[in-house]
Design a protein around this motif. Sequence first.
Motif, PDB file in Angstrom:
ATOM      1  N   SER A  20      50.803  34.580  24.258  1.00 42.81           N
ATOM      2  CA  SER A  20      49.870  33.900  23.383  1.00 42.81           C
ATOM      3  C   SER A  20      49.383  34.871  22.322  1.00 42.81           C
ATOM      4  CB  SER A  20      48.694  33.315  24.163  1.00 42.81           C
ATOM      5  OG  SER A  20      47.952  34.338  24.795  1.00 42.81           O
ATOM      6  N   CYS A  21      48.946  34.322  21.214  1.00 41.62           N
ATOM      7  CA  CYS A  21      48.460  35.143  20.108  1.00 41.62           C
ATOM      8  C   CYS A  21      47.299  34.393  19.463  1.00 41.62           C
ATOM      9  CB  CYS A  21      49.575  35.393  19.101  1.00 41.62           C
ATOM     10  SG  CYS A  21      49.049  36.223  17.588  1.00 41.62           S
ATOM     11  N   THR A  22      46.155  35.011  19.484  1.00 44.55           N
ATOM     12  CA  THR A  22      44.967  34.399  18.904  1.00 44.55           C
ATOM     13  C   THR A  22      44.687  35.029  17.543  1.00 44.55           C
ATOM     14  OG1 THR A  22      44.047  33.990  21.087  1.00 44.55           O
ATOM     15  CG2 THR A  22      42.525  33.935  19.232  1.00 44.55           C
ATOM     16  N   ALA A  23      44.411  34.169  16.563  1.00 41.74           N
ATOM     17  CA  ALA A  23      44.263  34.632  15.186  1.00 41.74           C
ATOM     18  C   ALA A  23      42.854  34.383  14.672  1.00 41.74           C
ATOM     19  CB  ALA A  23      45.273  33.913  14.299  1.00 41.74           C
ATOM     20  N   THR A  68      60.124  28.253  23.640  1.00 42.55           N
ATOM     21  CA  THR A  68      59.430  27.189  22.928  1.00 42.55           C
ATOM     22  C   THR A  68      58.174  27.751  22.281  1.00 42.55           C
ATOM     23  OG1 THR A  68      60.204  25.508  24.492  1.00 42.55           O
ATOM     24  CG2 THR A  68      58.331  24.933  23.096  1.00 42.55           C
ATOM     25  N   ILE A  69      58.053  27.533  20.985  1.00 38.27           N
ATOM     26  CA  ILE A  69      56.857  27.956  20.267  1.00 38.27           C
ATOM     27  C   ILE A  69      55.959  26.742  20.070  1.00 38.27           C
ATOM     28  CG2 ILE A  69      57.904  27.659  17.975  1.00 38.27           C
ATOM     29  CD1 ILE A  69      56.287  30.125  17.059  1.00 38.27           C
ATOM     30  N   SER A  70      54.670  26.954  20.225  1.00 40.51           N
ATOM     31  CA  SER A  70      53.706  25.868  20.026  1.00 40.51           C
ATOM     32  C   SER A  70      52.402  26.479  19.521  1.00 40.51           C
ATOM     33  CB  SER A  70      53.481  25.090  21.326  1.00 40.51           C
ATOM     34  OG  SER A  70      52.945  25.937  22.334  1.00 40.51           O
ATOM     35  N   ARG A  71      51.503  25.599  19.104  1.00 43.88           N
ATOM     36  CA  ARG A  71      50.232  26.095  18.582  1.00 43.88           C
ATOM     37  C   ARG A  71      49.138  25.093  18.856  1.00 43.88           C
ATOM     38  NH1 ARG A  71      50.865  27.271  12.564  1.00 43.88           N
ATOM     39  NH2 ARG A  71      48.597  27.390  12.581  1.00 43.88           N
ATOM     40  N   ASP A  72      47.926  25.581  18.851  1.00 40.14           N
ATOM     41  CA  ASP A  72      46.790  24.690  19.011  1.00 40.14           C
ATOM     42  C   ASP A  72      46.648  23.847  17.752  1.00 40.14           C
ATOM     43  OD1 ASP A  72      44.914  27.274  20.669  1.00 40.14           O
ATOM     44  OD2 ASP A  72      46.036  25.623  21.535  1.00 40.14           O
ATOM     45  N   ASP A  73      46.101  22.654  17.956  1.00 41.13           N
ATOM     46  CA  ASP A  73      45.798  21.771  16.855  1.00 41.13           C
ATOM     47  C   ASP A  73      44.473  22.227  16.258  1.00 41.13           C
ATOM     48  OD1 ASP A  73      45.634  18.151  16.492  1.00 41.13           O
ATOM     49  OD2 ASP A  73      44.953  19.747  15.172  1.00 41.13           O
ATOM     50  N   ALA A  74      44.535  22.725  15.022  1.00 40.36           N
ATOM     51  CA  ALA A  74      43.347  23.326  14.421  1.00 40.36           C
ATOM     52  C   ALA A  74      42.212  22.324  14.269  1.00 40.36           C
ATOM     53  CB  ALA A  74      43.690  23.924  13.058  1.00 40.36           C
ATOM     54  N   LYS A  75      42.561  21.041  14.125  1.00 40.65           N
ATOM     55  CA  LYS A  75      41.508  20.044  13.921  1.00 40.65           C
ATOM     56  C   LYS A  75      40.788  19.721  15.212  1.00 40.65           C
ATOM     57  CE  LYS A  75      43.599  17.849   9.893  1.00 40.65           C
ATOM     58  NZ  LYS A  75      44.640  18.878   9.733  1.00 40.65           N
ATOM     59  N   ASN A  76      41.511  19.758  16.305  1.00 41.81           N
ATOM     60  CA  ASN A  76      40.936  19.322  17.571  1.00 41.81           C
ATOM     61  C   ASN A  76      40.630  20.463  18.519  1.00 41.81           C
ATOM     62  OD1 ASN A  76      41.152  16.605  16.798  1.00 41.81           O
ATOM     63  ND2 ASN A  76      43.284  16.574  17.439  1.00 41.81           N
ATOM     64  N   ASP A  77      41.098  21.647  18.180  1.00 42.91           N
ATOM     65  CA  ASP A  77      40.936  22.751  19.109  1.00 42.91           C
ATOM     66  C   ASP A  77      40.740  24.018  18.285  1.00 42.91           C
ATOM     67  OD1 ASP A  77      42.387  23.462  22.260  1.00 42.91           O
ATOM     68  OD2 ASP A  77      41.407  24.891  20.943  1.00 42.91           O
ATOM     69  N   ALA A  78      39.662  24.688  18.473  1.00 47.27           N
ATOM     70  CA  ALA A  78      39.355  25.834  17.630  1.00 47.27           C
ATOM     71  C   ALA A  78      39.836  27.158  18.190  1.00 47.27           C
ATOM     72  CB  ALA A  78      37.857  25.888  17.393  1.00 47.27           C
ATOM     73  N   LYS A  79      40.830  27.109  19.107  1.00 47.44           N
ATOM     74  CA  LYS A  79      41.258  28.361  19.724  1.00 47.44           C
ATOM     75  C   LYS A  79      42.091  29.210  18.784  1.00 47.44           C
ATOM     76  CE  LYS A  79      41.296  26.549  24.444  1.00 47.44           C
ATOM     77  NZ  LYS A  79      42.142  26.231  25.617  1.00 47.44           N
ATOM     78  N   ASN A  80      42.704  28.596  17.751  1.00 45.57           N
ATOM     79  CA  ASN A  80      43.528  29.348  16.792  1.00 45.57           C
ATOM     80  C   ASN A  80      44.579  30.187  17.499  1.00 45.57           C
ATOM     81  OD1 ASN A  80      41.911  28.251  14.866  1.00 45.57           O
ATOM     82  ND2 ASN A  80      41.275  30.180  13.953  1.00 45.57           N
ATOM     83  N   THR A  81      45.319  29.580  18.382  1.00 41.03           N
ATOM     84  CA  THR A  81      46.275  30.322  19.189  1.00 41.03           C
ATOM     85  C   THR A  81      47.671  29.742  19.059  1.00 41.03           C
ATOM     86  OG1 THR A  81      44.546  30.921  20.775  1.00 41.03           O
ATOM     87  CG2 THR A  81      46.816  31.074  21.534  1.00 41.03           C
ATOM     88  N   VAL A  82      48.638  30.634  18.985  1.00 41.32           N
ATOM     89  CA  VAL A  82      50.045  30.257  19.010  1.00 41.32           C
ATOM     90  C   VAL A  82      50.643  30.779  20.307  1.00 41.32           C
ATOM     91  CG1 VAL A  82      50.773  32.308  17.721  1.00 41.32           C
ATOM     92  CG2 VAL A  82      52.225  30.266  17.730  1.00 41.32           C
ATOM     93  N   TYR A  83      51.580  30.036  20.852  1.00 49.74           N
ATOM     94  CA  TYR A  83      52.151  30.356  22.150  1.00 49.74           C
ATOM     95  C   TYR A  83      53.674  30.511  22.034  1.00 49.74           C
ATOM     96  CZ  TYR A  83      47.677  28.296  23.463  1.00 49.74           C
ATOM     97  OH  TYR A  83      46.341  27.995  23.559  1.00 49.74           O
ATOM     98  N   LEU A  84      54.209  31.302  22.937  1.00 50.95           N
ATOM     99  CA  LEU A  84      55.657  31.397  23.079  1.00 50.95           C
ATOM    100  C   LEU A  84      55.969  31.302  24.570  1.00 50.95           C
ATOM    101  CD1 LEU A  84      58.328  31.834  21.493  1.00 50.95           C
ATOM    102  CD2 LEU A  84      58.171  34.239  22.182  1.00 50.95           C
ATOM    103  N   GLN A  85      56.519  30.182  24.968  1.00 48.96           N
ATOM    104  CA  GLN A  85      56.934  30.010  26.352  1.00 48.96           C
ATOM    105  C   GLN A  85      58.393  30.423  26.459  1.00 48.96           C
ATOM    106  OE1 GLN A  85      55.198  29.260  29.115  1.00 48.96           O
ATOM    107  NE2 GLN A  85      57.101  29.661  30.244  1.00 48.96           N
ATOM    108  N   MET A  86      58.656  31.396  27.293  1.00 49.23           N
ATOM    109  CA  MET A  86      60.000  31.946  27.446  1.00 49.23           C
ATOM    110  C   MET A  86      60.512  31.608  28.840  1.00 49.23           C
ATOM    111  SD  MET A  86      59.349  35.643  25.625  1.00 49.23           S
ATOM    112  CE  MET A  86      58.144  36.156  26.853  1.00 49.23           C
ATOM    113  N   ASN A  87      61.602  30.900  28.905  1.00 50.21           N
ATOM    114  CA  ASN A  87      62.228  30.537  30.168  1.00 50.21           C
ATOM    115  C   ASN A  87      63.624  31.143  30.251  1.00 50.21           C
ATOM    116  OD1 ASN A  87      59.989  28.923  30.888  1.00 50.21           O
ATOM    117  ND2 ASN A  87      60.847  27.174  29.769  1.00 50.21           N
ATOM    118  N   SER A  88      64.154  31.185  31.457  1.00 47.61           N
ATOM    119  CA  SER A  88      65.508  31.709  31.678  1.00 47.61           C
ATOM    120  C   SER A  88      65.683  33.064  30.998  1.00 47.61           C
ATOM    121  CB  SER A  88      66.561  30.715  31.170  1.00 47.61           C
ATOM    122  OG  SER A  88      66.406  29.460  31.786  1.00 47.61           O
TER     123      SER A  88
END
Length: 127
Positions: A20-23, A68-88
């Motif tokens: 995770s990466c918080t900005a 898989t890269i994903s991010r928080d919804d800035a309008k509904n969630d103020a965490k300002n975080t992007v994620y990288l889920q790494m499998n296999s």
Amino acid sequence: VQLQACGGGLVQAGGPLGLSCTASLHTFDYYNMAWFRQAPGKEREFVAVISGSGRRRNYADSVKGRFTISRDDAKNDAKNTVYLQMNSLKPEDTAVYYCAARGGSIIYSTAQNYPYWGQGTQVTVSS
């Protein structure tokens, strides 16, 4: 602007790991967020990017179908975080992983296009 990445560690091949990466960005959804990685003795390479809206994603061929890269919804969630889920995970995924941010509508996969960087987090995959 500060980017704080975390979640790295040691994992066995085939296992999962999430980063995770918080900005500290004023308008999070203006910024495209990307992950890069750098293995010892190698250049920094692109891993994945997600647009500010979250509707566009690009991946390096080497991680497609596994990461898989994903991010928080800035309008509904103020965490300002992007994620990288790494499998296999594979031993060749071992690297320091960096998050990066760039404002605007064009998404890039080259490191020199990103002005803001996190400090990096180590991911080690054992065979």
